[in-house]
Motif scaffolding. Structure first.
Motif, PDB file in Angstrom:
ATOM      1  N   ARG A 136       0.853  -1.151   0.070  1.00 15.10           N
ATOM      2  CA  ARG A 136      -0.304  -0.101  -0.033  1.00 15.10           C
ATOM      3  C   ARG A 136       1.005   1.202  -0.032  1.00 15.10           C
ATOM      4  NH1 ARG A 136      -2.023  -0.228   6.422  1.00 15.10           N
ATOM      5  NH2 ARG A 136      -0.140   0.977   7.376  1.00 15.10           N
ATOM      6  N   ILE A 193       3.084   4.495  -0.583  1.00 16.06           N
ATOM      7  CA  ILE A 193       4.188   5.045  -1.302  1.00 16.06           C
ATOM      8  C   ILE A 193       4.772   3.682  -1.935  1.00 16.06           C
ATOM      9  CG2 ILE A 193       6.580   6.089  -1.277  1.00 16.06           C
ATOM     10  CD1 ILE A 193       5.567   7.768   1.150  1.00 16.06           C
ATOM     11  N   ASP A 239       6.227  -7.676   1.517  1.00 20.91           N
ATOM     12  CA  ASP A 239       5.293  -7.039   2.508  1.00 20.91           C
ATOM     13  C   ASP A 239       4.744  -8.071   3.507  1.00 20.91           C
ATOM     14  OD1 ASP A 239       3.869  -3.946   2.430  1.00 20.91           O
ATOM     15  OD2 ASP A 239       3.167  -5.172   4.147  1.00 20.91           O
ATOM     16  N   ASP A 274       8.853 -10.597   6.445  1.00 21.78           N
ATOM     17  CA  ASP A 274       9.146  -9.388   7.478  1.00 21.78           C
ATOM     18  C   ASP A 274      10.794  -8.944   7.249  1.00 21.78           C
ATOM     19  OD1 ASP A 274       9.758  -7.834   9.649  1.00 21.78           O
ATOM     20  OD2 ASP A 274       8.665  -9.022  11.105  1.00 21.78           O
ATOM     21  N   ASN A 331      11.638   0.544   1.129  1.00 24.86           N
ATOM     22  CA  ASN A 331      10.335   1.504   1.518  1.00 24.86           C
ATOM     23  C   ASN A 331       9.739   1.203   2.756  1.00 24.86           C
ATOM     24  OD1 ASN A 331       8.071   3.233   0.516  1.00 24.86           O
ATOM     25  ND2 ASN A 331       7.252   1.323   0.853  1.00 24.86           N
ATOM     26  N   TYR A 344      12.080   7.864  15.859  1.00 23.73           N
ATOM     27  CA  TYR A 344      11.731   7.758  14.234  1.00 23.73           C
ATOM     28  C   TYR A 344      12.748   8.660  13.710  1.00 23.73           C
ATOM     29  CZ  TYR A 344       9.287   8.227   9.568  1.00 23.73           C
ATOM     30  OH  TYR A 344       8.817   8.297   8.606  1.00 23.73           O
ATOM     31  N   GLY A 393       8.265  14.302   2.460  1.00 22.24           N
ATOM     32  CA  GLY A 393       7.562  15.128   3.614  1.00 22.24           C
ATOM     33  C   GLY A 393       6.186  14.612   4.017  1.00 22.24           C
ATOM     34  N   ILE A 431       2.968  12.877   2.978  1.00 25.08           N
ATOM     35  CA  ILE A 431       2.536  12.388   1.647  1.00 25.08           C
ATOM     36  C   ILE A 431       1.228  11.646   2.066  1.00 25.08           C
ATOM     37  CG2 ILE A 431       3.069  10.703  -0.235  1.00 25.08           C
ATOM     38  CD1 ILE A 431       5.073  12.974  -0.019  1.00 25.08           C
ATOM     39  N   THR A 443      -1.119   9.041   2.787  1.00 16.40           N
ATOM     40  CA  THR A 443      -1.109   7.725   2.877  1.00 16.40           C
ATOM     41  C   THR A 443      -1.782   7.504   4.266  1.00 16.40           C
ATOM     42  OG1 THR A 443       1.101   7.269   4.093  1.00 16.40           O
ATOM     43  CG2 THR A 443       1.207   7.280   1.806  1.00 16.40           C
TER      44      THR A 443
HETATM   45  P1  NAI Z   1       2.347   2.653   4.921  1.00 19.40           P
HETATM   46  O1  NAI Z   1       2.207   2.361   6.266  1.00 19.40           O
HETATM   47  O2  NAI Z   1       1.033   3.289   4.189  1.00 19.40           O
HETATM   48  O3  NAI Z   1       3.045   1.623   4.164  1.00 19.40           O
HETATM   49  C1  NAI Z   1       4.173   0.977   4.757  1.00 19.40           C
HETATM   50  C2  NAI Z   1       4.209  -0.388   4.356  1.00 19.40           C
HETATM   51  O4  NAI Z   1       5.204  -1.176   4.938  1.00 19.40           O
HETATM   52  C3  NAI Z   1       2.916  -1.345   4.670  1.00 19.40           C
HETATM   53  O5  NAI Z   1       2.445  -2.124   3.752  1.00 19.40           O
HETATM   54  C4  NAI Z   1       3.473  -2.224   5.774  1.00 19.40           C
HETATM   55  O6  NAI Z   1       2.671  -3.429   5.820  1.00 19.40           O
HETATM   56  C5  NAI Z   1       4.845  -2.471   5.109  1.00 19.40           C
HETATM   57  N1  NAI Z   1       5.886  -2.891   6.421  1.00 19.40           N
HETATM   58  C6  NAI Z   1       5.949  -2.410   7.736  1.00 19.40           C
HETATM   59  N2  NAI Z   1       6.921  -3.244   8.198  1.00 19.40           N
HETATM   60  C7  NAI Z   1       7.146  -4.081   7.542  1.00 19.40           C
HETATM   61  C8  NAI Z   1       7.978  -5.155   7.794  1.00 19.40           C
HETATM   62  N3  NAI Z   1       8.696  -5.104   9.051  1.00 19.40           N
HETATM   63  N4  NAI Z   1       8.255  -6.057   6.809  1.00 19.40           N
HETATM   64  C9  NAI Z   1       7.700  -5.771   5.637  1.00 19.40           C
HETATM   65  N5  NAI Z   1       6.889  -4.861   5.312  1.00 19.40           N
HETATM   66  C10 NAI Z   1       6.530  -4.185   6.266  1.00 19.40           C
HETATM   67  O7  NAI Z   1       3.303   4.022   4.760  1.00 19.40           O
HETATM   68  P2  NAI Z   1       4.013   5.059   3.919  1.00 19.40           P
HETATM   69  O8  NAI Z   1       3.192   6.213   3.992  1.00 19.40           O
HETATM   70  O9  NAI Z   1       3.399   4.494   2.496  1.00 19.40           O
HETATM   71  O10 NAI Z   1       5.488   5.225   3.911  1.00 19.40           O
HETATM   72  C11 NAI Z   1       6.358   4.270   3.241  1.00 19.40           C
HETATM   73  C12 NAI Z   1       7.833   4.736   3.634  1.00 19.40           C
HETATM   74  O11 NAI Z   1       7.960   6.202   3.548  1.00 19.40           O
HETATM   75  C13 NAI Z   1       8.209   4.404   5.100  1.00 19.40           C
HETATM   76  O12 NAI Z   1       9.295   4.150   5.116  1.00 19.40           O
HETATM   77  C14 NAI Z   1       7.730   5.827   5.619  1.00 19.40           C
HETATM   78  O13 NAI Z   1       8.445   6.023   7.145  1.00 19.40           O
HETATM   79  C15 NAI Z   1       8.269   6.741   4.774  1.00 19.40           C
HETATM   80  N6  NAI Z   1       7.708   8.127   4.859  1.00 19.40           N
HETATM   81  C16 NAI Z   1       6.304   8.369   4.789  1.00 19.40           C
HETATM   82  C17 NAI Z   1       5.708   9.620   4.828  1.00 19.40           C
HETATM   83  C18 NAI Z   1       4.316   9.879   4.700  1.00 19.40           C
HETATM   84  O14 NAI Z   1       4.062  11.056   4.971  1.00 19.40           O
HETATM   85  N7  NAI Z   1       3.601   9.044   4.436  1.00 19.40           N
HETATM   86  C19 NAI Z   1       6.685  10.764   4.864  1.00 19.40           C
HETATM   87  C20 NAI Z   1       8.261  10.291   5.297  1.00 19.40           C
HETATM   88  C21 NAI Z   1       8.655   9.196   4.903  1.00 19.40           C
END
Ligand code: NAI
Length: 254
Positions: free
Chosen positions: A17, A19, A38, A64, A91, A156, A187, A189, A191
Motif C-alpha cells: 500500500r 508509497i 510486505d 518481514d 521503502n 523515528y 515530507g 505524503i 497515505t
Molecule cells: P504505509 O504504512 O502506508 O505503508 C508501509 C508498508 O510497509 C505497509 O504495507 C506495511 O505493511 C509495510 N511494512 C511495515 N513493516 C514491515 C516489515 N517489517 N516488513 C515488511 N513490510 C513492512 O506507509 P507509507 O506512508 O507508504 O510509508 C512508506 C515509507 O515512506 C516509510 O518508510 C515511511 O517511513 C516513509 N515516509 C512516509 C511519509 C508519509 O508522509 N507518508 C513521510 C516520510 C517518510
C-alpha cells in the motif's frame, strides 16, 4: 516494454500500500519486472493482481524485513520467479510516537528494526548478485524527519537519520562495483501512515497545509517519480544523495 526501467527487476519492500505500492506501479509502467514484499499477505496479493492486469511482470512474497531468515527466503522466492534483483527500493517503514523517558528497549528496537536494520538486511541479501554483475542500484526511503522533526516522534527521526547515514556509507563501499545507493526523503505524503500521524499529533492536520510553499501535501506518485528516476540509468552519476520530496517544506524558515 519500453521505459526507463526496461530490463530491470525492481524489488520494493512495503509494497502492499501507500508509497511502496505507487513505486511498484511506476516501476512497472517504466518497463520493469516488479517484486513486491510486505507483511500484509492479502494486501500484497491484491496489489500484485492489480499490477498484473496492466500487463506487468509481477511476483509477490510475504515476509518481514526485520527477520533475516524471512528476508533470505522471500528474496530467494522472488529471484526464482523474476531473476536477479537489479534495483532494491527499501521503502517499508513505520512511524514511532514515544517519550524518551518512558520508552522501553523493546519499543526502541522495534522502530530501529523496521526503519534501519531491515534496509541493511535487504541490502545484504541482494548486493552479492549486484556486485557480481557490476549492475544495480538501491533507493532507501528515509524521511524529512532525518533532518527536521517534530516533538513526540522519538526515535523515528534518529532511525531515519541513520538510514541517510547508511545510504552514504553504502554508496561509498559499493561505488567501485559500479553500484549506486541513494535516499529519498518524503515530507507529508497522503497515505495511511500520514492519517495515523494527523490522528496522533494534535493540530498537525490543520497546520500541515499552511506550511507547504506549494500549497498541498504530496501524493505517493510524487515520491514514486523521483524514486524511479534515481533508480534508473538517467541518474547514472547520482550516488550517496538524499533527495527531498516535500513540496518545499524543508526550505522554509518562516
Ligand atoms: P504505509 O504504512 O502506508 O505503508 C508501509 C508498508 O510497509 C505497509 O504495507 C506495511 O505493511 C509495510 N511494512 C511495515 N513493516 C514491515 C516489515 N517489517 N516488513 C515488511 N513490510 C513492512 O506507509 P507509507 O506512508 O507508504 O510509508 C512508506 C515509507 O515512506 C516509510 O518508510 C515511511 O517511513 C516513509 N515516509 C512516509 C511519509 C508519509 O508522509 N507518508 C513521510 C516520510 C517518510
Amino acid at each position: 516494454m519500453g521505459g526507463r526501467l526496461a530490463g530491470e527487476v525492481v524489488l520494493v519492500t512495503g509494497a502492499a500500500r501507500g508509497i511502496g505500492r505507487a513505486i511498484a506501479a511506476k516501476a512497472a509502467e517504466e518497463g520493469a519486472a516488479v517484486a513486491l514484499l510486505d507483511v500484509l499477505a492479502d494486501q500484497v496479493a491484491a496489489t500484485a493482481a492489480d499490477l498484473q492486469q496492466t500487463g506487468a511482470k509481477v511476483a509477490a512474497a510475504v515476509g518481514d524485513i526485520t527477520d533475516e531468515n524471512a528476508v533470505r527466503w522471500s528474496v530467494d522466492q522472488l529471484v526464482d520467479e523474476l531473476g536477479p534483483i537489479t534495483v532494491l527500493i527499501n521503502n517499508a517503514g513505520k512511524n514511532a510516537y514515544a517519550d524518551a523517558t518512558k520508552m522501553t528497549v523493546d519499543e526502541w528496537d522495534s522502530v530501529f528494526d523496521v526503519d534501519l536494520k531491515g534496509a541493511w538486511l535487504m541490502a545484504r541479501q541482494v548486493l552479492p548478485a549486484m556486485i557480481a554483475a557490476r549492475r544495480g542500484s538501491i533507493v532507501n526511503i528515509a524521511s524529512i524527519h532525518a533532518h527536521l522533526t517534530t516533538a513526540g516522534m522519538f526515535p523515528y527521526a534518529a532511525a531515519k537519520a541513520g538510514l541517510v547515514g547508511m545510504t552514504r556509507s553504502l554508496a561509498l563501499d559499493v561505488a567501485p562495483h559500479n553500484l549506486r545507493v541513494n535516499a529519498v526523503s518524503p515530507g507529508f505524503i497522503a497515505t495511511d501512515l500520514l492519517e495515523e500521524f494527523f490522528d496522533t499529533i494534535p493540530g498537525s492536520r490543520e497546520t500541515a497545509l499552511d506550511a507547504h510553499p506549494l500549497g498541498r501535501i504530496g501524493t505517493p506518485e510524487d515520491v514514486a517519480e523521483v524514486v524511479c528516476f534515481l533508480a534508473s540509468e538517467a541518474a547514472a552519476f547520482v550516488t550517496g544523495a538524499n533527495w527531498s520530496v516535500d513540496g518545499g517544506l524543508g526550505i522554509r524558515y518562516a
